[in-house]
Write an enzyme that holds these catalytic residues in place. Structure first.
Site, short mmCIF file in Angstrom:
data_model
loop_
_atom_site.label_atom_id
_atom_site.label_comp_id
_atom_site.label_asym_id
_atom_site.label_seq_id
_atom_site.Cartn_x
_atom_site.Cartn_y
_atom_site.Cartn_z
N HIS A 3 0.84 -1.21 0.00
CA HIS A 3 0.00 0.00 0.00
C HIS A 3 0.87 1.24 0.00
O HIS A 3 2.08 1.18 0.22
CB HIS A 3 -0.90 0.02 1.24
CG HIS A 3 -0.14 0.24 2.51
ND1 HIS A 3 0.67 -0.71 3.08
CD2 HIS A 3 -0.04 1.34 3.31
CE1 HIS A 3 1.23 -0.23 4.17
NE2 HIS A 3 0.83 1.02 4.33
N ASP B 77 0.75 5.02 1.93
CA ASP B 77 0.03 5.57 3.09
C ASP B 77 -1.02 6.60 2.66
O ASP B 77 -0.73 7.52 1.89
CB ASP B 77 1.01 6.21 4.08
CG ASP B 77 1.84 5.15 4.79
OD1 ASP B 77 1.38 3.99 4.89
OD2 ASP B 77 2.96 5.48 5.23
N HIS C 197 4.61 0.07 -0.03
CA HIS C 197 5.39 -0.70 0.94
C HIS C 197 4.53 -1.76 1.62
O HIS C 197 3.31 -1.73 1.57
CB HIS C 197 6.05 0.23 1.97
CG HIS C 197 5.09 1.05 2.76
ND1 HIS C 197 4.41 2.12 2.25
CD2 HIS C 197 4.70 0.95 4.06
CE1 HIS C 197 3.66 2.65 3.18
NE2 HIS C 197 3.79 1.96 4.30
N ARG D 213 5.74 7.09 13.35
CA ARG D 213 5.64 7.55 11.96
C ARG D 213 5.00 8.93 11.85
O ARG D 213 3.98 9.18 12.51
CB ARG D 213 4.81 6.55 11.15
CG ARG D 213 4.88 6.77 9.66
CD ARG D 213 4.04 5.76 8.90
NE ARG D 213 2.67 6.20 8.78
CZ ARG D 213 1.66 5.42 8.41
NH1 ARG D 213 1.85 4.14 8.14
NH2 ARG D 213 0.44 5.90 8.31
C1 SIN Z 1 3.40 0.75 7.49
O1 SIN Z 1 3.72 1.93 7.60
O2 SIN Z 1 2.57 0.37 6.69
C2 SIN Z 1 4.07 -0.32 8.39
C3 SIN Z 1 5.48 -0.58 8.04
C4 SIN Z 1 6.11 -1.51 9.03
O3 SIN Z 1 5.63 -1.63 10.17
O4 SIN Z 1 7.12 -2.13 8.70
#
Ligand code: SIN
Length: 297
Positions: free
Chosen positions: A104, A106, A273, A288
């Site tokens: 996906h 973000d 990602h 994040r």
């Molecule tokens: C994400 O931001 O989708 C999660 C990435 C992760 O926890 O490795």
């Protein structure tokens, strides 16, 4: 003077010579920003950041988003989204345990999808000396460039629908399946009607032009895309399946092995990602921030 070491063929670079806890002068910031947009995913090792410093650095790129999932935001700093499997005293997860099951980008379901995310590693699980919980990134610009000309023509003007509602349904089904198979038990986020109403489905071009680099990229992802717009369902699903398989080929991927103190940024318009859930019950904690991008038009 910053140093940029390219890692992947199409994406991924390590930037050194920068202390992100200090305000960057305009010249250094411009070098970092250029390296970021050129490489789509960049990381800085050994950073020691307070919440405020993390926020201040990412704010240089634009306005920060507060995630629709209020329960996974840090109470005093709602711009910080918590990714963690750690439980509080009442047994409740302190952050999102289920983020990143699917490929996906973000907040791609928003009217102003995210420009970039910056993830800061605090606690990283390690087993037999190896870090667990890698994150995989795929370049959708390199994937677009590699498409046959006929497919590029076919995709022009097509739209796909990004749906937070459908994503939650998909995520819930995956969680139930994991529990049935005894693979993993996580607390699944059940969105409130207000949360769902704040993110209505969005029809978005399949091919987006990056606002900074002007490169074309494929803006479809298996997590948030529910279907192709204006196309019979079966035909649309077959096209999406083909595009997902194309984007996530090994040559377009960079995989990050985390170390505490890493600050890693990725371009949400140029890459997608996916997380790896190979570490439970070892604790993992990352913070994040997400910078808002331009509106879809
Ligand atoms: C994400 O931001 O989708 C999660 C990435 C992760 O926890 O490795």
């Amino acid at each position: 003077m910053i140093t940029v070491k390219k890692i992947g063929k199409h994406l991924g670079a390590e930037i050194s010579g920068v202390d992100l806890s200090r305000p960057l002068d305009d010249d250094t910031f411009a070098q970092v920003a250029n390296a970021f947009f050129d490489n789509e995913v960049v990381f800085f090792r050994n950073q020691k950041l307070t919440l405020e410093q993390h926020i201040a650095f990412t704010k240089r790129f634009g306005e920060l988003e507060q995630h629709v999932r209020k329960e996974a935001r840090l109470a005093d700093h709602p711009e910080i989204f918590i990714l963690s499997n750690i439980l509080d005293d009442s047994g409740k997860a302190i952050g999102a345990q289920d983020a990143g099951r699917f490929w996906h980008s973000d907040l791609s379901y928003k009217r102003e999808p995210s420009l970039l995310s910056a993830l800061y590693a605090i606690k990283i699980p390690v087993k037999d000396g190896k870090p667990l919980g890698d994150t995989h990134f795929a370049s959708s610009t390199a994937a677009y460039d590699a498409l046959p000309e006929a497919m590029k023509q076919h995709l022009q003007g097509l739209k796909n629908v990004h749906s937070y509602r459908e994503y939650r349904i998909k995520n819930y089904a995956a969680q139930q399946d994991e529990m049935r198979r005894g693979v993993r038990t996580v607390q699944e986020h059940a969105p409130t009607p207000e949360q769902l109403a704040s993110v209505p489905d969005m029809a978005t071009p399949v091919v987006r032009i990056h606002p900074v680099t002007k490169r074309k990229g494929l803006f479809v992802n298996e997590g948030h895309t529910s279907h192709m717009a204006d196309m019979p369902r079966e035909e649309g699903d077959a096209l999406l399946k083909q595009l997902y398989a194309h984007i996530t080929q090994p040559e377009f991927i960079y995989t990050h092995h985390w170390t505490p103190g890493d600050l890693l940024m990725w371009d949400n318009i140029a890459v997608q990602h996916k997380a790896t859930f190979d570490y439970d019950p070892l604790p993992r904690l990352l913070y994040r921030t997400t910078v808002r991008g331009p509106a879809i038009c």
